[in-house]
Design an enzyme around this catalytic site. Structure first.
Site, PDB file in Angstrom:
ATOM      1  N   LEU A   1       0.885  -1.156   0.000  1.00 16.82           N
ATOM      2  CA  LEU A   1       0.000   0.000   0.000  1.00 16.82           C
ATOM      3  C   LEU A   1       0.927   1.212   0.000  1.00 16.82           C
ATOM      4  O   LEU A   1       1.897   1.253   0.757  1.00 16.82           O
ATOM      5  CB  LEU A   1      -0.865   0.042   1.260  1.00 16.82           C
ATOM      6  CG  LEU A   1      -2.244  -0.575   1.233  1.00 16.82           C
ATOM      7  CD1 LEU A   1      -2.910  -0.461   2.600  1.00 16.82           C
ATOM      8  CD2 LEU A   1      -3.122   0.018   0.168  1.00 16.82           C
ATOM      9  N   ASP A   2       0.617   2.188  -0.824  1.00 14.76           N
ATOM     10  CA  ASP A   2       1.449   3.383  -0.892  1.00 14.76           C
ATOM     11  C   ASP A   2       1.477   4.123   0.439  1.00 14.76           C
ATOM     12  O   ASP A   2       0.573   3.978   1.258  1.00 14.76           O
ATOM     13  CB  ASP A   2       0.921   4.339  -1.970  1.00 14.76           C
ATOM     14  CG  ASP A   2       1.004   3.744  -3.355  1.00 14.76           C
ATOM     15  OD1 ASP A   2       1.982   3.034  -3.631  1.00 14.76           O
ATOM     16  OD2 ASP A   2       0.088   3.994  -4.157  1.00 14.76           O
ATOM     17  N   LEU A   3       2.484   4.956   0.603  1.00 14.13           N
ATOM     18  CA  LEU A   3       2.649   5.777   1.796  1.00 14.13           C
ATOM     19  C   LEU A   3       1.380   6.571   2.093  1.00 14.13           C
ATOM     20  O   LEU A   3       0.964   6.692   3.240  1.00 14.13           O
ATOM     21  CB  LEU A   3       3.835   6.726   1.568  1.00 14.13           C
ATOM     22  CG  LEU A   3       4.376   7.494   2.752  1.00 14.13           C
ATOM     23  CD1 LEU A   3       5.027   6.542   3.750  1.00 14.13           C
ATOM     24  CD2 LEU A   3       5.383   8.534   2.288  1.00 14.13           C
TER      25      LEU A   3
END
Length: 180
Positions: free
Chosen positions: A42-44
């Site tokens: 999951l992206d930042l």
């Protein structure tokens, strides 16, 4: 072992931060279980369900697009997508790396989620709405690129479900062991 973790906004999807800039929170900030690794990413700037396991086969089955595990996202977008925009998402959208698979998508009422820190920027002159989007592939920043491609940039992105595993009952920054 399989762990369901509610990844907060701004947390790296790895156990160490290899950047040379200011230290950022990582999975190690929240999960002190040796030998587990994320099954996917999951992206930042995304929140929600991240599965971690110590089983390499299970990790591949969850993360590998060949297995097409459906992933459900709750997505706050800028503007109010009309039926044409939703139909485009349902057909698949052309991105720089090719056509996406068709998505299941529907407009939903704003879900009862925890507050995001920092909050999404509110603009009185620009409406927003929420979508429930289900994908069966996992390209880099795919949801954000798809909503932008139909003219509705993503403001907030929460992965709610992967296959049969859900975020239900897990607060941000918390985790629990779940049945395989």
């Amino acid at each position: 072992m399989l762990i369901a973790f509610n990844k907060p906004y701004g947390v790296l999807c790895q156990f160490t931060d290899e950047s040379t800039g200011p230290a950022r929170p990582t999975l190690a900030t929240f999960i002190d279980v040796p030998g587990v690794y994320p099954a996917g990413r999951l992206d930042l700037d995304s929140e929600g369900l991240l599965l971690l396991t110590d089983d390499g086969r299970l990790q591949a089955r969850i993360a590998d697009p060949r297995y097409k595990a459906p992933k459900t996202y709750l997505v706050q977008v800028e503007g109010e997508p009309d039926e044409d925009a939703l139909a485009a998402l349902r057909r698949g959208v052309r991105l720089k790396d090719g056509m996406t698979l068709p998505a299941q998508v529907e407009r939903i009422e704003a879900p009862d989620l925890w507050p995001r820190n920092p909050p999404v920027r509110f603009r009185k002159s620009v409406p927003d709405c929420w979508l429930k989007l289900i994908l069966r592939e996992g390209r880099n920043r795919q949801v954000r690129r798809m909503t932008a491609a139909v003219g509705h940039p993503t403001l907030r992105l929460v992965r709610w479900r992967i296959g049969d595993w859900t975020l239900e009952g897990i607060a941000p920054g918390e985790w629990r062991e779940v049945p395989v």
